[in-house]
Design an enzyme around this catalytic site. Sequence first.
Site, short mmCIF file in Angstrom:
data_model
loop_
_atom_site.label_atom_id
_atom_site.label_comp_id
_atom_site.label_asym_id
_atom_site.label_seq_id
_atom_site.Cartn_x
_atom_site.Cartn_y
_atom_site.Cartn_z
N ASP A 1 3.16 1.43 6.49
CA ASP A 1 4.10 0.56 5.77
C ASP A 1 3.52 -0.84 5.52
O ASP A 1 4.07 -1.85 5.96
CB ASP A 1 5.43 0.46 6.55
CG ASP A 1 6.56 -0.09 5.68
OD1 ASP A 1 6.39 -0.09 4.44
OD2 ASP A 1 7.58 -0.51 6.23
N LEU B 1 0.86 -1.19 0.00
CA LEU B 1 0.00 0.00 0.00
C LEU B 1 0.90 1.24 0.00
O LEU B 1 1.00 1.97 0.99
CB LEU B 1 -0.95 -0.05 1.21
CG LEU B 1 -2.24 0.77 1.11
CD1 LEU B 1 -2.97 0.51 -0.20
CD2 LEU B 1 -3.16 0.45 2.27
N HIS B 2 1.58 1.43 -1.14
CA HIS B 2 2.48 2.57 -1.34
C HIS B 2 2.22 3.12 -2.73
O HIS B 2 1.45 2.55 -3.49
CB HIS B 2 3.94 2.14 -1.23
CG HIS B 2 4.36 1.78 0.17
ND1 HIS B 2 4.28 2.67 1.20
CD2 HIS B 2 4.83 0.63 0.70
CE1 HIS B 2 4.69 2.08 2.31
NE2 HIS B 2 5.03 0.84 2.04
N ALA B 3 2.91 4.20 -3.08
CA ALA B 3 2.89 4.75 -4.43
C ALA B 3 1.47 4.87 -4.96
O ALA B 3 0.58 5.36 -4.27
CB ALA B 3 3.80 3.93 -5.33
N PRO C 1 -1.12 2.67 -5.63
CA PRO C 1 -2.25 2.09 -4.90
C PRO C 1 -2.61 2.90 -3.65
O PRO C 1 -3.80 3.06 -3.35
CB PRO C 1 -1.74 0.69 -4.53
CG PRO C 1 -0.68 0.39 -5.53
CD PRO C 1 -0.05 1.70 -5.88
#
Lengths: 86, 560
Positions: free
Chosen positions: A55, A14-16, A18
């Site tokens: 994170d 769940l970064h960038a 998304p």
Amino acid sequence: MAERTVRVESEVGLHARPAATFVQTASKAPIDVTLSKAGGAPVSAKSILAVLALDVRHGEQITLRAEGEGAEELLDELSRIVSETK
Amino acid sequence: MERLNGTGVSPGVGYGPVHRLVSTVPEPPADAVHTGDAEAEKARAMVALEEVAADLEARGERAGGDAREVLAAQAMMARDPGLAGDVDLLVGRGATAARAVYEAFGKYREMLAGAGAYLAARVADLDDIRDRAVARLLGVPLPGLPEGAARPYVLVARDLAPADTALIDRGSVAAFVTEEGGPTSHTAILARAMGIPAVVACPGATTIEEGTLVLADGASGVVRLSPTDEEVETARNAASAREAVLAAATGPGCTADGYEVPLLANIGGPADLPTALENEAQGVGLYRTEFLFLDRTTPPTVDEQEAAYREVLEAFPGGRVVVRVLDAGADKPLAFLPPPGEEPNPALGERGLRMLLRNRPTLTGQLEALARAAQGTTAKLQVMAPMVAGLAEAEEFVAACRAAGVETAGIMIEIPAAAIRASDLGPAVDFFSIGTNDLAQYTFAADRQVGSLSALQDPWQPALLDLIAMTAEGAKAAGRPCGVCGEAAADPALACVLVGLGVTSLSMGAPALPLVRAALSRHTRAQCEAAAVAARQGQTADEARDLARGLLPGLSDLAL
């Protein structure tokens, strides 16, 4: 209270992109919505900084919670976003 | 004439006046309090954050492409409701809008900085947003680029943020020079994409005075201050000649007479793969695996490791991928391993293989993940151990590899004892890889981290060349390959000498590959051997370099 536990399928977790799509969708809803990792404290799904700091990696489980009008539909939509592989 | 040395990450020569992009936004003092109207102060803070968000979005729209997405994400951070809540709280306690914004960012900054490499890289984005908002609130100028410069300038900065560079126009920038950053930093990627020469990791860059004329060489990493017209002319001619030569040197590494020397890339994770492939690496000669283990409280799972290894193996079908198992110790402690005892000299302590043999589950988990990753891929997996001093350790490591199903197991030669007795070690392992940086450190008893001893790190020192020769002879006698993975392999002249000493493959930071490929292709194996013999006759590093270069005439085609 609507609640859903889902696995994050995106390669980057769940970064960038998304994470951005997830927070944008949550922010449009008029109700409060949170996410948490197992055993962790819930954070607002409308805060990109809190979501990034959580994170969440590929393959991890997160629990989504919302209460109020449209809570089920919102969680459906958010679950769909995190279960996309790209 | 004064010069600075950095790392060239985007080739070409740029000449022009320095424009320093210095983030001069001051930290608002901790005791800055507002005059009493908290609501008005909160409103000021929100307006500033919204203006920053809108400005970032507008820059993204104008720039388009990837920059649009990066800047849109930054805009979301500026509009974050959690951040706004913290600002409200701080203003409520009396802080000025500027101080409250500064502190509120500080909290998230700490959370991101503590959560792994990817997020640590977002910290620079966060700082950029904070500085923009604080600058608006204090009424100081925003960090930014000069408008309407009369001639192309050399942009000098500590490092560059996406918002700094999104609107850079190719015609107005002659080169980038940054004090920090590496081959995969934002600056390097952007510079290569735009075809602008760039030098990164250049100490002293930000102390160059505004307006000084500088000549930046994005291939060699040299930045000359106030050069003469003649020097500029020479550098430009050399750069275009070198470009023509580099463009012609493609394909697998080999000498002029066809002796093959595989040219491989040193990587620190899958993120380095694009640079390796662009520079036509034939495989990976050093895959550092520390990135999987650092900055975390629990060890990575076998599944997680397998995915990171497989990604690299799949990038080189039929090629070789040499993976170094975890190299940790007192200098790079890991939260999930028991701390080693007090070590006054961590470089001489329980690190590398020594540490792994005492923490077996970490070693077996990594070897198991590697063996699994290799299944179903056509790349040739080779696994090696760091910090091997003697035969017993080498045998223990090879046995652990075999037990885990890893077929090819080798050792790094970086301790003089291992080089001296290479003939004992050769039969016990499948290959050697010489780590010249550590080998120099241990041979000259000179800590790599101590800047004042850097002359003792010069890989041309005859004593180091002797140890490399002994290692290569030991490998040859046992019929084993012997590579070099270290800064030495990235020096085109020294690369020829290494081949002459009997080294069978060279691995280096990928941007160095084209020049090394071209240098090798201009000399026969016999010329390399003659240069190696000559170098070992030198009594100092400088003598060795001069003697070898005298026998490598092809270097002049490369303007080296």
